[in-house]
Scaffold this active site. Sequence first.
Site, PDB file in Angstrom:
ATOM      1  N   ASP A  56     -28.354 -32.212 -31.962  1.00 52.82           N
ATOM      2  CA  ASP A  56     -29.766 -32.258 -32.324  1.00 52.82           C
ATOM      3  C   ASP A  56     -30.015 -33.208 -33.488  1.00 52.82           C
ATOM      4  O   ASP A  56     -31.048 -33.874 -33.531  1.00 52.82           O
ATOM      5  CB  ASP A  56     -30.279 -30.850 -32.663  1.00 52.82           C
ATOM      6  N   HIS A  73     -27.790 -29.460 -22.002  1.00 61.91           N
ATOM      7  CA  HIS A  73     -26.916 -28.293 -22.051  1.00 61.91           C
ATOM      8  C   HIS A  73     -26.046 -28.157 -20.808  1.00 61.91           C
ATOM      9  O   HIS A  73     -24.934 -27.646 -20.878  1.00 61.91           O
ATOM     10  CB  HIS A  73     -27.722 -27.036 -22.375  1.00 61.91           C
ATOM     11  N   CYS A 128     -20.264 -28.627 -35.254  1.00 57.58           N
ATOM     12  CA  CYS A 128     -20.094 -28.017 -33.937  1.00 57.58           C
ATOM     13  C   CYS A 128     -20.857 -28.774 -32.859  1.00 57.58           C
ATOM     14  O   CYS A 128     -21.034 -28.293 -31.759  1.00 57.58           O
ATOM     15  CB  CYS A 128     -20.504 -26.550 -33.958  1.00 57.58           C
ATOM     16  N   ARG A 133     -24.175 -17.719 -33.471  1.00 58.92           N
ATOM     17  CA  ARG A 133     -25.456 -18.357 -33.804  1.00 58.92           C
ATOM     18  C   ARG A 133     -26.584 -17.461 -33.318  1.00 58.92           C
ATOM     19  O   ARG A 133     -26.527 -16.942 -32.197  1.00 58.92           O
ATOM     20  CB  ARG A 133     -25.555 -19.717 -33.124  1.00 58.92           C
TER      21      ARG A 133
HETATM   22  C1  PEP Z   1     -26.123 -29.195 -31.851  1.00 54.77           C
HETATM   23  O1  PEP Z   1     -27.334 -29.354 -31.815  1.00 54.77           O
HETATM   24  O2  PEP Z   1     -25.311 -30.069 -32.206  1.00 54.77           O
HETATM   25  C2  PEP Z   1     -25.552 -27.900 -31.429  1.00 54.77           C
HETATM   26  C3  PEP Z   1     -24.280 -27.649 -31.585  1.00 54.77           C
HETATM   27  O3  PEP Z   1     -26.381 -27.004 -30.855  1.00 54.77           O
HETATM   28  P1  PEP Z   1     -26.969 -27.079 -29.370  1.00 54.77           P
HETATM   29  O4  PEP Z   1     -26.248 -28.186 -28.651  1.00 54.77           O
HETATM   30  O5  PEP Z   1     -26.739 -25.752 -28.740  1.00 54.77           O
HETATM   31  O6  PEP Z   1     -28.399 -27.380 -29.594  1.00 54.77           O
HETATM   32 MG    MG Z   2     -28.681 -27.686 -31.711  1.00 53.79          MG
END
Ligand code: PEP
Ligand code: MG
Length: 761
Positions: A629, A363, A676, A506
């Site tokens: 993910d 992140h 996304c 979300r």
């Molecule tokens: C993903 O997992 O692609 C996503 C957009 O969510 P995050 O990166 O916040 O887990």
């Molecule tokens: Mg995710």
Amino acid sequence: MLQDLRQIVQDVGAAPSFKAALDTIVSRVRTTLGTEVCSVYVVNRDTGDFHFAANVGSRSAAVGRVVISPGEGLVGLVAERAEPINLDDAPQHPNFVHLPEIGDEDFHAFLGVPIIHHRRVLGVLIVRQRESRKFDEEEEAFLVTLSAQLAAVVAHAEASGDIRELSERLPGPQDTRFTGIAGSPGIGIGRAVVVHPAANLERVPDKEAENVTVELVLFDRAIAQVRRDIHDVGRKLEATLAPEERALFDAYLHMLDDDALAEEVRERIRHGQWAQGALRQVILEHTRAFERMEDSYLRERAADVRELGQRVLAYLQDMRRRRTQFPDDTILVGDELSAAMLGEIPMDRLQGIVSLRGSSNSHVAILARALDIPAVMGAVDVSLYGVENRQLIVDGFYGSVVANPSRPVVDHYTALMEEEREFAEELEELRDLPCVTRDGQRIALWVNIGLVGEITRSLDRGAEGIGLFRTEVPFMTEDRFPTEEEQRAIYREHMAAFEPRPVTMRTLDIGGDKALSYFPISEDNPFLGWRGIRVTLDHPEIFISQVRAMVKANAGLEGILRIMLPMVSSLFEVREAVGLVERAHREVVEEGYDVKRPQIGVMIEVPSAVYQARQIARLVDFLAVGSNDLTQYMLAVDRNNAHVAQLYWEIHPAVLQAMREVAKAAHAEGKGIGICGELAGTPEGAVLCVAMGYDVLSMNATHLPKVKWVIRQVSLRDCRRILAKALRMVDAHEIRDLLRAELMEAGLGRVVPHHEVPAAV
Ligand code: PEP
Ligand code: MG
């Protein structure tokens, strides 16, 4: 032996230099195994020669002066075979080469084990004994285990150039290049400021004090703070504790007295050690002494001393953090940087980020991209203490870091920065133009958001909506759950700024690598644990209040509110969550708010959801692929782990096929499909998503103009042709090369990283 092993690894980790680390290794191995000689040879990456780097027990004067050619002697044989060689009479071995400077002919028993890091032999660790005997299995296993653990130390020294300092034959370390993972594109040039998370006492390294008086003052302040804390706690518990329990607090206070631990620490500071290092030395010596005691009561006191040391350390670290100065060209360097650490620095001073851990989908890398700050992740070989205050270049395109760059290297990168700046200026002209392919396919380009201050940046770059609002970020910056009203205010600010554009909120996605300090989740396997929707369904009070805040924030606005559920792995979760959203909406309506029913969507980021995408689509209004993910779970590769980052491919054929199936499933049910994950924000990924029929690409604002520039210059037909080719390929490298070649051929090479990386020295 396990205890010895741990201790050696710990002491080596805390050694102030590579030379000191090697000396620690040889002397500690010799004592632990009771052998006469222990030596280490390390390889010179350029020539493949082995340098006699550390030795104890025989002629150590030869250290730094003896060099063995590749394949020469027993050392060469151990390296060549990449396995241990255990001999009872080494001089009799056909490969034995007599080295008179070392005096090895007097020693018969020989055990050599290779030091291997990421499949490369970096050195050889040897023990010898005069008598003729074979080392037993336990001794061999000990040395093999130790060498595996020390490999990272040698790899680091190799990368940082410290190995050169062991031999006078090699030039000094300028333009030292470290390789990591491209975290956020761009070039940053500046001065390294190293930040540390609250460290474990054992991991504090030795370091020379920059200013002994300052270190003494800091130490005294930390002691005073801890005394105060202990007093306070003691007083609070006075009524509840028995007198003998209260005596424990007095014992703690006594340990901090001037004639006890504190004075010992001060003495070491006066000798030039920094306060944290001096504290570690004294505390560990005392805890070890207690641990060796026969009496179990006294043995237990080791824990008290350690606890006390940790408390003092926490204050020292905190004071140091607050004293940290950030120059205008700060390159932030840390072992594992977090979103909170980024938040401590004035953004206009931050030129680059280097994190020793993590990978491109951690992140913190996602935040760096959103902030348009070049970042290199997983730069495991960077020495935190070695780079402090040094000039660094962060190459976020290729994931490399250059320390102490020479003039030509600085000029090379400065020219690249200039090129990028000019391109960014040209892209500004696209701001108000639609994102449409040459043959008329309209694609919606939305943004992923979460940080405060991203609204303007997103709108300036032409965002047509919010495709992912990571609501956990405002939760992470608080020290308790925000109230419904506090949440509503933050959400409203975004919805109002984006009005009448759609906004996708979300629901809370904590767990995994997103922790809330006030709601700790401790698990062995956090990414497979209590995360996202699993947490919020178990805590409907948190979920409902969040959804109510979202619905209320949308009151009176035209913009559509889309509520999106993360980490869904079964239909049960969808049904339950949809029920709760509807209930929250009903409640808000009953309270008199003028609100529309929000659209509800599900993130497809767990493999089971791929296979059930069609059934899920029937229950909701839209689907959105979370490719970060989804890649992690499909490939079983931790998105945060630098050791396996080379296996993390969002364009892995299996991931692409899954994404295509999800798009088909959504369309078959007449529902919208978006993406996304970070893939959407790469030119290569965007081309593939367009081909698969994704209606919405949501990405960080930084990448949006480049993606728009690419899409406006390709046709849907081209995209489909490229996708068809890609899907016939069997591995991700091939697909990446294909995509880059296609972009180059289409005259879009400006978005493909193509500059030369100056060679490693
Ligand atoms: C993903 O997992 O692609 C996503 C957009 O969510 P995050 O990166 O916040 O887990
Ligand atoms: Mg995710």
